[in-house]
Design a protein around this motif. Structure first.
Motif, short mmCIF file in Angstrom:
data_model
loop_
_atom_site.label_atom_id
_atom_site.label_comp_id
_atom_site.label_asym_id
_atom_site.label_seq_id
_atom_site.Cartn_x
_atom_site.Cartn_y
_atom_site.Cartn_z
N GLN A 58 -9.72 -4.71 -4.72
CA GLN A 58 -8.89 -5.39 -3.49
C GLN A 58 -7.48 -4.57 -3.22
O GLN A 58 -6.99 -4.36 -1.90
N ILE A 59 -6.77 -4.76 -4.54
CA ILE A 59 -5.85 -4.27 -4.41
C ILE A 59 -5.48 -3.06 -3.51
O ILE A 59 -4.26 -2.59 -2.77
N SER A 60 -5.90 -1.62 -3.93
CA SER A 60 -6.56 -0.89 -3.65
C SER A 60 -6.48 -0.93 -2.06
O SER A 60 -5.44 -0.50 -0.74
N ALA A 61 -7.60 -2.00 -1.22
CA ALA A 61 -7.50 -2.10 -0.25
C ALA A 61 -6.16 -2.47 0.73
O ALA A 61 -6.09 -1.97 2.11
N ASP B 149 -4.56 -1.17 3.27
CA ASP B 149 -4.06 -1.90 4.96
C ASP B 149 -2.94 -1.65 5.59
O ASP B 149 -2.68 -1.45 6.36
N GLU B 150 -1.73 -1.61 4.19
CA GLU B 150 -0.69 -1.80 4.72
C GLU B 150 0.01 -0.21 4.96
O GLU B 150 0.73 -0.33 5.86
N VAL B 151 -0.87 0.71 4.19
CA VAL B 151 -0.20 1.87 4.56
C VAL B 151 -0.34 2.44 6.39
O VAL B 151 -0.30 2.65 6.60
N LYS B 152 -1.81 2.14 6.05
CA LYS B 152 -2.41 2.31 7.83
C LYS B 152 -1.71 1.37 8.57
O LYS B 152 -1.14 2.20 9.77
#
Length: 154
Positions: free
Chosen positions: A49-52, A56-59
């Motif tokens: 979840q943290i990685s996702a 998402d923030e990076v995208k």
């Protein structure tokens, strides 16, 4: 035979106790392993979840930067093609041509000076008095006059 049967029963009882102890130990081991597996699953799920969320923030940031880059590219293209640049180039060419004419043609200089003074007076009159009012009135109705007056200000 009674002694043998008692020893057999004691042996059977000891065997059953050992089996029961081993079985209980297996149950406790299995339950602790299940708890550990559940904890590992929770940790893995949390990490995913943290990685996702990070992805998402990076995208989102990447999309924002791409849009900003495109806007800046358009702004640079617009500013490089800004109205007035071609007029300035033309003005420099005309200035150079006038200087060449003054040097090559002695009779041109006095006529040029008189024409220049006359044009300056006309522009001063246009910026003061009734002429600007008339020019503004026609600018509202004539798009061609509007573009000419906007080029004079550049």
């Amino acid at each position: 035979m009674e002694k043998d049967s008692i020893f057999g029963l004691v042996g059977l009882g000891i065997g059953l106790l050992i089996t029961l102890a081993t079985w209980l130990k297996g149950i406790f081991t299995r339950s602790s392993l299940r708890k550990e597996i559940d904890d590992l699953k929770k940790n893995l799920n949390l990490q995913m979840q943290i990685s996702a969320r990070g992805n998402d923030e990076v995208k989102t940031e990447l999309d924002r930067l791409r849009k900003e880059n495109e806007n800046l590219r358009i702004t640079v293209a617009t500013l490089s093609n800004k109205p007035g640049r071609t007029e300035l180039k033309t003005l420099h060419v005309w200035d150079k041509a006038i200087r060449i004419l003054i040097i090559k043609s002695p009779a041109f200089a006095p006529a040029w000076e008189m024409s220049l003074e006359e044009a300056k007076k006309e522009i001063e009159e246009t910026n003061q008095g009734v002429r600007p009012l008339i020019r503004k009135a026609f600018t509202l109705f004539l798009p061609q006059a509007k573009s000419e007056t906007s080029n004079e200000g550049d």
